[in-house]
Design a protein around this motif. Structure first.
Motif, PDB file in Angstrom:
ATOM      1  N   CYS A  98      28.320   7.429   1.547  1.00 47.61           N
ATOM      2  CA  CYS A  98      26.924   8.021   1.517  1.00 47.61           C
ATOM      3  C   CYS A  98      27.167   9.340   1.423  1.00 47.61           C
ATOM      4  O   CYS A  98      26.051   9.896   0.736  1.00 47.61           O
ATOM      5  CB  CYS A  98      26.375   7.593   2.839  1.00 47.61           C
ATOM      6  SG  CYS A  98      24.619   8.100   3.114  1.00 47.61           S
ATOM      7  N   SER A 103      23.586   8.432  -1.495  1.00 46.44           N
ATOM      8  CA  SER A 103      23.072   6.767  -1.512  1.00 46.44           C
ATOM      9  C   SER A 103      23.412   6.134  -0.374  1.00 46.44           C
ATOM     10  O   SER A 103      24.048   6.329   0.641  1.00 46.44           O
ATOM     11  CB  SER A 103      23.261   6.448  -2.716  1.00 46.44           C
ATOM     12  OG  SER A 103      22.723   5.098  -3.232  1.00 46.44           O
ATOM     13  N   HIS A 108      24.604   1.924  -3.320  1.00 45.88           N
ATOM     14  CA  HIS A 108      25.926   2.353  -3.672  1.00 45.88           C
ATOM     15  C   HIS A 108      27.031   0.938  -3.366  1.00 45.88           C
ATOM     16  O   HIS A 108      28.053   1.028  -4.087  1.00 45.88           O
ATOM     17  CB  HIS A 108      26.679   3.315  -3.061  1.00 45.88           C
ATOM     18  CG  HIS A 108      26.597   3.642  -1.786  1.00 45.88           C
ATOM     19  ND1 HIS A 108      27.379   2.478  -0.977  1.00 45.88           N
ATOM     20  CD2 HIS A 108      26.282   4.434  -0.841  1.00 45.88           C
ATOM     21  CE1 HIS A 108      27.402   2.768   0.442  1.00 45.88           C
ATOM     22  NE2 HIS A 108      26.670   3.958   0.507  1.00 45.88           N
ATOM     23  N   THR A 151      27.703   3.606  -7.695  1.00 42.65           N
ATOM     24  CA  THR A 151      26.916   4.932  -8.095  1.00 42.65           C
ATOM     25  C   THR A 151      28.001   5.909  -8.402  1.00 42.65           C
ATOM     26  O   THR A 151      29.337   5.836  -7.926  1.00 42.65           O
ATOM     27  CB  THR A 151      25.938   5.075  -7.175  1.00 42.65           C
ATOM     28  OG1 THR A 151      26.662   5.412  -5.802  1.00 42.65           O
ATOM     29  CG2 THR A 151      24.955   4.171  -6.883  1.00 42.65           C
ATOM     30  N   THR A 528      22.107  11.130   3.523  1.00 43.06           N
ATOM     31  CA  THR A 528      21.920  11.231   2.217  1.00 43.06           C
ATOM     32  C   THR A 528      21.611  12.700   1.672  1.00 43.06           C
ATOM     33  O   THR A 528      21.659  12.640   0.249  1.00 43.06           O
ATOM     34  CB  THR A 528      21.045  10.236   1.948  1.00 43.06           C
ATOM     35  OG1 THR A 528      19.804  10.422   2.708  1.00 43.06           O
ATOM     36  CG2 THR A 528      21.386   8.967   1.710  1.00 43.06           C
ATOM     37  N   GLY A 545      22.620   7.428  -7.884  1.00 46.07           N
ATOM     38  CA  GLY A 545      21.972   6.520  -6.930  1.00 46.07           C
ATOM     39  C   GLY A 545      21.298   7.244  -5.821  1.00 46.07           C
ATOM     40  O   GLY A 545      21.006   6.921  -4.660  1.00 46.07           O
ATOM     41  N   CYS A 546      21.250   9.027  -5.958  1.00 48.05           N
ATOM     42  CA  CYS A 546      20.833   9.582  -4.767  1.00 48.05           C
ATOM     43  C   CYS A 546      19.449   9.460  -4.554  1.00 48.05           C
ATOM     44  O   CYS A 546      18.461   9.596  -5.261  1.00 48.05           O
ATOM     45  CB  CYS A 546      21.314  10.966  -5.219  1.00 48.05           C
ATOM     46  SG  CYS A 546      20.962  12.228  -3.710  1.00 48.05           S
ATOM     47  N   ILE A 547      19.265   9.363  -2.981  1.00 46.56           N
ATOM     48  CA  ILE A 547      18.068   9.374  -2.430  1.00 46.56           C
ATOM     49  C   ILE A 547      17.488  10.445  -1.474  1.00 46.56           C
ATOM     50  O   ILE A 547      16.371  10.379  -0.963  1.00 46.56           O
ATOM     51  CB  ILE A 547      17.727   7.923  -1.868  1.00 46.56           C
ATOM     52  CG1 ILE A 547      18.507   7.631  -0.804  1.00 46.56           C
ATOM     53  CG2 ILE A 547      17.739   6.713  -2.617  1.00 46.56           C
ATOM     54  CD1 ILE A 547      18.009   6.640   0.301  1.00 46.56           C
TER      55      ILE A 547
END
Ligand code: ZN
Ligand code: ZN
Length: 557
Positions: A98, A103, A108, A151, A528, A545-547
């Motif tokens: 993470c 993510s 991930h 990811t 994140t 996949g970054c949020i």
């Protein structure tokens, strides 16, 4: 009149000359400015993860830290005082993933350290990879790569952004602490081999260990460290933040038959595993990190490089001795010295102000449940192994069918779908029965049906964390939420982590160096957000996949 005319002519000629000179100068200046217009980035980014470091350790031991370690980062850098993990479970592999992917396990795919593959029904270790082989280490410890991570990482994105000119390395005692942060495109990742006492790697990164690492291994630090005795840094009576050294909540290190200082593990040595429990393992890691900086010339090129360091011994000591032990206190006082030494090395070799460093943790830990009970705080321990046997027995009594639950791990229930299909049973009915059994057990707060989240009565924040942690192909279908203070540990001594509660999920997040303001804030940020912040500071693409969102308060204007 003629004089005036002549003067005007001369004047026009010299004006023309001046204009030509000025235009030339402007051209040169412009060219120069164009050459200076490169993206502003630090020479090196250093990411430090301290395994099992609770946020409160920054202050629990604050008065005894030196000015040059944690305090240098806290007082001269920026502290995000309310950084939280935003998924379940709070374990090492999802934590490292993470931090570097920005993510969550749902995306991930690193849902735990070990999980069940729902397609094959087989257990998987987070970084296992049977297609690669060991490099300079034992066979099994070398079948490792980041391939199970679905990811990209911020370290991958740095490599992509500079067309692979940036160098990226990961190093840790734990394989997963080195491999997951360094990402898929790393130049190298190195971890400790219990059988040899050396740092090793896998063929994923190349067929040979680099020369500088072989030279480092040849110094045989592990031998001298394992033969040394761990004594407290200061007089034992000064460890007022901890329980007396001799208490019933601590377990021994394997091979020792007492829980008190001095700790000497060499006498019972069968391999180098026991070094993991000593602060000497942190010392050895910092020596190796310095060798990596020197050997690969990190921070000396024209592009930004990235070094990922993860300290593991803090976790082994926490699990064995609990957060309230003289061992944990001494471990952190000694780690403070290692951080100070690393910062000094970076000042000297990369230059103060040329590097950006951040320090965080993959998760925290609970206080020992029996200790909590002894001081009248609610707590308890529910071993997952015992629960697994009892649950299957109870389900058999209710349905007449054997082994309906395949596994109980990571605070999740994996149903045995093959058996349920074979017996032509209603899967939802088995889930309901399982939930009914859990609801009768001590210490259980909620059971969340991860396949029907909207039916849950758990608070929204907990549901969101469970949802972020749920990956259809790799997770169980039911999430067990215990009451605060409860955990699934292995016995009466020591402690563990993995839950949603603040002691497991409130992590330190310190930033220092190039691009970082001095200050702190108490706004809630998520784990994140770390990768998103790095992407913004480095002006590179976020991991895929970054949020998370950049924490802009910490950046210099
Ligand atoms: Zn950990
Ligand atoms: Zn742990």
């Amino acid at each position: 009149m003629a004089f005036i005319c002549n003067f005007a002519a001369i004047n026009t000629i010299s004006m023309r000359k001046s204009l030509i000179v000025a235009a030339f100068l402007l051209f040169v200046l412009k060219l120069d400015a164009r050459q200076d217009q490169h993206v502003s980035r630090p020479k090196l980014v250093v990411g430090i993860v301290v395994d099992q470091m609770r946020w409160d350790y920054l202050y629990r031991y604050y008065d005894r830290y030196s000015e040059d370690g944690f305090k240098r980062m806290m007082n001269e850098g920026y502290s995000c005082q309310n950084a939280f993990i935003n998924y379940l479970p709070s374990f090492t592999a999802p934590g490292h993933s993470c931090i570097y992917t920005g993510s969550v396990p749902s995306i991930h795919g690193i849902v735990a350290n070990d999980w069940m593959d729902n397609k094959t029904g087989k257990g998987i270790y987070c970084t296992e990879d049977k297609t690669v082989t060991a490099v300079a280490g034992s066979y099994k410890a070398g079948q490792m790569s980041p391939r199970n991570m679905l990811t990209s990482t911020i370290t991958d994105e740095l490599r992509l952004a500079t067309n692979m000119r940036s160098k990226v390395y990961g190093i840790s005692i734990k394989d997963r602490g080195a491999i997951l942060p360094a990402g898929h495109l790393a130049n190298g990742a190195f971890w400790f081999d219990d059988s040899t006492g050396n740092f090793m790697s896998s063929s994923y990164y190349g067929n040979n260990l680099p020369d500088w690492m072989t030279k480092f291994n040849n110094k045989r630090w592990a031998d001298s460290f394992l033969n040394s005795t761990w004594v407290t840094l200061y007089d034992k009576s000064s460890y007022v933040q901890s329980l007396p050294d001799n208490n019933t909540f601590e377990g021994p290190i394997k091979g020792e038959n007492k829980v008190t200082f001095p700790h000497s593990v060499a006498a019972a040595q069968t391999n180098y595993n026991r070094l993991r429990y000593l602060p000497a393992a942190n010392t050895m890691l910092v020596k190796a990190a310095k060798a990596c900086i020197h050997g690969t010339q990190l921070g000396q090129g024209s592009e930004t490089d990235f070094l990922c360091i993860s300290f593991s011994s803090t976790d082994y000591v926490g699990h064995t001795f609990t957060p309230n032990s003289v061992e944990a206190e001494d471990m952190f006082l000694r780690l403070d010295e290692e951080i100070a030494s690393l910062l000094k090395y970076l000042d000297r070799h990369v230059g103060a102000g040329n590097y950006t460093i951040f320090l965080t943790a993959d998760h925290g830990a609970a206080h020992n449940a029996e200790y909590m009970q002894s001081i009248k705080l609610p707590a308890g321990n529910r071993a997952e192994g015992d629960a697994f046997t009892s649950l299957n027995k109870w389900l058999k009594e209710k349905t007449g069918k054997d082994s309906l639950v395949r596994d109980l791990s990571n605070y999740q229930v994996y149903l045995n779908d093959r058996s349920i299909d074979k017996y032509k049973m209603d899967r939802e009915a088995v889930k309901h029965l399982t939930t009914e059994w859990f609801e009768q057990q001590d210490g259980v707060a909620y059971i969340i049906d991860l396949e029907h989240m909207s039916n849950s009565t758990a608070p929204a924040n907990i549901c969101k964390m469970a949802m972020n942690g749920y990956n259809r192909l790799r997770s169980g279908c039911l999430q067990v939420i215990l009451q605060p203070g409860w955990y699934s540990g292995y016995g009466p001594t020591g402690t563990t982590h993995g839950t949603w509660n603040p002691y497991d999920t409130h992590i330190p997040l310190l930033w220092y160096g190039w691009g970082i303001r001095q200050g702190e804030n108490f706004k809630k940020v998520n784990m994140t957000d770390i990768a998103a912040t790095l992407a913004a500071m480095l002006h590179i693409q976020m991991p895929n996949g970054c949020i998370g969102k950049p924490i802009k308060e910490l950046m210099k204007k």
